[in-house]
Design a protein around this motif. Structure first.
Motif, PDB file in Angstrom:
ATOM      1  N   LEU A   7       2.143  -3.435   8.101  1.00 29.38           N
ATOM      2  CA  LEU A   7       2.377  -3.715   6.689  1.00 29.38           C
ATOM      3  C   LEU A   7       1.342  -4.674   6.123  1.00 29.38           C
ATOM      4  N   PHE A   8       1.126  -5.793   6.813  1.00 29.40           N
ATOM      5  CA  PHE A   8       0.242  -6.798   6.237  1.00 29.40           C
ATOM      6  C   PHE A   8      -1.233  -6.404   6.321  1.00 29.40           C
ATOM      7  N   THR A   9      -1.571  -5.520   7.237  1.00 28.70           N
ATOM      8  CA  THR A   9      -2.932  -5.001   7.215  1.00 28.70           C
ATOM      9  C   THR A   9      -3.114  -4.122   5.986  1.00 28.70           C
ATOM     10  N   SER A  10      -2.101  -3.327   5.650  1.00 29.14           N
ATOM     11  CA  SER A  10      -2.171  -2.513   4.443  1.00 29.14           C
ATOM     12  C   SER A  10      -2.251  -3.399   3.207  1.00 29.14           C
ATOM     13  N   ILE A  11      -1.466  -4.473   3.187  1.00 29.52           N
ATOM     14  CA  ILE A  11      -1.468  -5.384   2.041  1.00 29.52           C
ATOM     15  C   ILE A  11      -2.842  -6.043   1.879  1.00 29.52           C
ATOM     16  N   VAL A  12      -3.351  -6.616   2.973  1.00 25.57           N
ATOM     17  CA  VAL A  12      -4.621  -7.346   2.903  1.00 25.57           C
ATOM     18  C   VAL A  12      -5.781  -6.402   2.630  1.00 25.57           C
ATOM     19  N   LEU A  13      -5.819  -5.278   3.364  1.00 24.86           N
ATOM     20  CA  LEU A  13      -6.914  -4.328   3.174  1.00 24.86           C
ATOM     21  C   LEU A  13      -6.882  -3.740   1.765  1.00 24.86           C
ATOM     22  N   GLY A  14      -5.699  -3.371   1.301  1.00 23.10           N
ATOM     23  CA  GLY A  14      -5.577  -2.853  -0.060  1.00 23.10           C
ATOM     24  C   GLY A  14      -6.028  -3.869  -1.090  1.00 23.10           C
ATOM     25  N   GLY A  15      -5.654  -5.143  -0.881  1.00 21.19           N
ATOM     26  CA  GLY A  15      -6.067  -6.197  -1.804  1.00 21.19           C
ATOM     27  C   GLY A  15      -7.569  -6.394  -1.821  1.00 21.19           C
ATOM     28  N   MET A  16      -8.178  -6.351  -0.636  1.00 18.79           N
ATOM     29  CA  MET A  16      -9.633  -6.501  -0.555  1.00 18.79           C
ATOM     30  C   MET A  16     -10.348  -5.365  -1.279  1.00 18.79           C
ATOM     31  N   LEU A  17      -9.878  -4.142  -1.060  1.00 20.96           N
ATOM     32  CA  LEU A  17     -10.541  -2.984  -1.658  1.00 20.96           C
ATOM     33  C   LEU A  17     -10.305  -2.899  -3.165  1.00 20.96           C
ATOM     34  N   LEU A  18      -9.183  -3.433  -3.640  1.00 21.25           N
ATOM     35  CA  LEU A  18      -8.917  -3.422  -5.073  1.00 21.25           C
ATOM     36  C   LEU A  18      -9.954  -4.240  -5.838  1.00 21.25           C
ATOM     37  N   VAL A  19     -10.523  -5.235  -5.182  1.00 21.24           N
ATOM     38  CA  VAL A  19     -11.547  -6.063  -5.831  1.00 21.24           C
ATOM     39  C   VAL A  19     -12.744  -5.207  -6.244  1.00 21.24           C
ATOM     40  N   GLY A  20     -13.118  -4.271  -5.385  1.00 22.52           N
ATOM     41  CA  GLY A  20     -14.261  -3.420  -5.688  1.00 22.52           C
ATOM     42  C   GLY A  20     -13.905  -2.116  -6.368  1.00 22.52           C
ATOM     43  N   ALA A  21     -12.617  -1.903  -6.613  1.00 23.29           N
ATOM     44  CA  ALA A  21     -12.163  -0.635  -7.190  1.00 23.29           C
ATOM     45  C   ALA A  21     -12.822  -0.280  -8.523  1.00 23.29           C
ATOM     46  N   PRO A  22     -13.040  -1.253  -9.431  1.00 25.10           N
ATOM     47  CA  PRO A  22     -13.660  -0.884 -10.715  1.00 25.10           C
ATOM     48  C   PRO A  22     -15.039  -0.237 -10.563  1.00 25.10           C
ATOM     49  N   TRP A  23     -15.724  -0.514  -9.469  1.00 23.01           N
ATOM     50  CA  TRP A  23     -17.064   0.027  -9.263  1.00 23.01           C
ATOM     51  C   TRP A  23     -17.096   1.199  -8.284  1.00 23.01           C
ATOM     52  N   PHE A  24     -16.203   1.195  -7.298  1.00 27.68           N
ATOM     53  CA  PHE A  24     -16.288   2.179  -6.224  1.00 27.68           C
ATOM     54  C   PHE A  24     -15.119   3.164  -6.167  1.00 27.68           C
ATOM     55  N   SER A  25     -14.141   3.019  -7.056  1.00 27.16           N
ATOM     56  CA  SER A  25     -12.975   3.880  -6.985  1.00 27.16           C
ATOM     57  C   SER A  25     -12.490   4.228  -8.384  1.00 27.16           C
ATOM     58  N   ALA A  26     -11.416   4.985  -8.439  1.00 33.28           N
ATOM     59  CA  ALA A  26     -10.792   5.365  -9.703  1.00 33.28           C
ATOM     60  C   ALA A  26      -9.337   5.711  -9.424  1.00 33.28           C
ATOM     61  N   ILE A  27      -8.535   5.732 -10.469  1.00 28.35           N
ATOM     62  CA  ILE A  27      -7.135   6.115 -10.319  1.00 28.35           C
ATOM     63  C   ILE A  27      -7.084   7.569  -9.853  1.00 28.35           C
ATOM     64  N   PRO A  28      -6.383   7.855  -8.758  1.00 28.52           N
ATOM     65  CA  PRO A  28      -6.351   9.233  -8.261  1.00 28.52           C
ATOM     66  C   PRO A  28      -5.566  10.149  -9.192  1.00 28.52           C
ATOM     67  N   PRO A  29      -5.915  11.415  -9.246  1.00 26.07           N
ATOM     68  CA  PRO A  29      -5.153  12.372 -10.054  1.00 26.07           C
ATOM     69  C   PRO A  29      -3.708  12.452  -9.561  1.00 26.07           C
ATOM     70  N   VAL A  30      -2.792  12.698 -10.490  1.00 22.78           N
ATOM     71  CA  VAL A  30      -1.378  12.780 -10.128  1.00 22.78           C
ATOM     72  C   VAL A  30      -1.147  13.851  -9.062  1.00 22.78           C
ATOM     73  N   ALA A  31      -1.892  14.941  -9.156  1.00 21.98           N
ATOM     74  CA  ALA A  31      -1.717  16.042  -8.204  1.00 21.98           C
ATOM     75  C   ALA A  31      -2.068  15.630  -6.778  1.00 21.98           C
ATOM     76  N   TYR A  32      -2.821  14.530  -6.629  1.00 21.08           N
ATOM     77  CA  TYR A  32      -3.235  14.122  -5.285  1.00 21.08           C
ATOM     78  C   TYR A  32      -2.353  13.039  -4.682  1.00 21.08           C
ATOM     79  N   ILE A  33      -1.373  12.573  -5.442  1.00 18.11           N
ATOM     80  CA  ILE A  33      -0.487  11.532  -4.930  1.00 18.11           C
ATOM     81  C   ILE A  33       0.262  11.984  -3.670  1.00 18.11           C
ATOM     82  N   PRO A  34       0.768  13.246  -3.601  1.00 22.36           N
ATOM     83  CA  PRO A  34       1.429  13.677  -2.357  1.00 22.36           C
ATOM     84  C   PRO A  34       0.522  13.565  -1.129  1.00 22.36           C
ATOM     85  N   HIS A  35      -0.783  13.824  -1.287  1.00 31.87           N
ATOM     86  CA  HIS A  35      -1.707  13.693  -0.163  1.00 31.87           C
ATOM     87  C   HIS A  35      -1.819  12.233   0.283  1.00 31.87           C
TER      88      HIS A  35
END
Length: 298
Positions: free
Chosen positions: A186-214
């Motif tokens: 759990l806490f690896t997911s929390i920490v890793l997710g938090g770290m990656l969210l910092v760079g999300a505006p440049w390296f990621s985007a909100i996933p399409p709703v159709a891809y949420i099940p994946h």
């Protein structure tokens, strides 16, 4: 603890490996469509939603400073490993990528000697030589097939991921002394997710709703794998369960062929056999239990 048969424990471990292999296929698909950064980021976020309610339902105490320090340190190392692995997996067939990850337990033996003061056994040196030959055989296969620069870079990324994963295994040994598998995951997911969210505006985007099940499926598969392996290793000796780890190569070959139309060369099979043999030689007679191949927390 209720005694269970070694066969049952092995079957549960093998099921855990199969679950993780399917997750690899889902993650490869997401990485191809949206990039490895987005795939790892949103799987980590989904992991919090999958594991968080279980953690809260158990009414466990919040981790202390020592445990949280380890969670952050391992999350950083494991996170870099996962990003490199899935970046490489987009460019390299699944079977070849998984074969190269089998180097991690072997590398961990040497890192343990450097960081934990453990003695390097002669078998570990011999095993590393055999495994290195396996890597060279896989590399020779790429040369023979006139592999593109992308494939070569992908293979290098997977090897680097294995080195970092080996480092995360060393930290995992320390984590296991202060936290149970659920808390680690759990806490690896929390920490890793938090770290990656910092760079999300440049390296990621909100996933399409159709891809949420994946995304939720990948998180669920990873969680099932982690719990299955934790249960198996809690009911049988590592030497009984270790062979189950190498069934990942079979699953990777089958899923790579079925989902992505990938073929497996004789060079990859021969190289994987040498790497597996090297790992078996290296841990032969060891009194310490090798950590599972699956990154239960990442």
């Amino acid at each position: 603890m209720k005694a269970v048969s070694a066969k049952l424990a092995f079957a549960v471990a093998a099921a855990g490996i199969a679950s993780y292999s399917v997750m690899d296929a889902v993650m490869k698909d997401m990485s191809i469509l949206h990039g490895a950064y987005s795939a790892v980021l949103w799987r980590s976020v989904a992991g919090v939603f999958v594991l968080g309610p279980v953690f809260l339902a158990r009414r466990k105490a919040w981790p202390g400073r020592a445990a949280m320090t380890l969670h952050i340190a391992r999350s950083a190392v494991a996170g870099a490993s996962v990003l490199l692995f899935f970046w490489g997996l987009v460019r390299v067939p699944m079977a070849q990528s998984v074969a190269l990850t089998f180097l991690a337990p072997l590398i961990a033996l040497f890192l343990a000697a450097a960081t934990l003061g453990e003695q390097i056994r002669r078998a570990a040196i011999g095993g590393s030589v055999v495994a290195s030959m396996g890597v060279l055989v896989i590399a020779a296969g790429q040369v023979q097939a006139h592999a593109s620069a992308e494939v070569v870079l992908g293979s290098v990324a997977v090897v680097l991921a294995s080195i970092l994963y080996a480092g995360s295994l060393i930290l995992l040994r320390k984590q296991a002394q202060v936290a149970d598998p659920l808390e680690v995951a759990l806490f690896t997911s929390i920490v890793l997710g938090g770290m990656l969210l910092v760079g999300a505006p440049w390296f990621s985007a909100i996933p399409p709703v159709a891809y949420i099940p994946h995304i939720l499926g990948a998180a669920a598969l990873g969680s099932v794998s982690a719990m299955a392996l934790a249960w198996a290793y809690g009911h049988a000796e590592a030497q009984v369960l270790a062979p189950a780890e190498y069934t990942a190569f079979v699953w990777a070959a089958l899923l790579g062929w079925w989902v992505f139309g990938e073929s497996v060369s004789l060079y990859t099979v021969a190289g994987a056999a040498l790497i597996i043999a090297g790992c078996i030689v290296a841990v032969r007679g060891s009194t310490t239990a090798p950590a599972p191949q699956t990154e239960a927390a990442a």
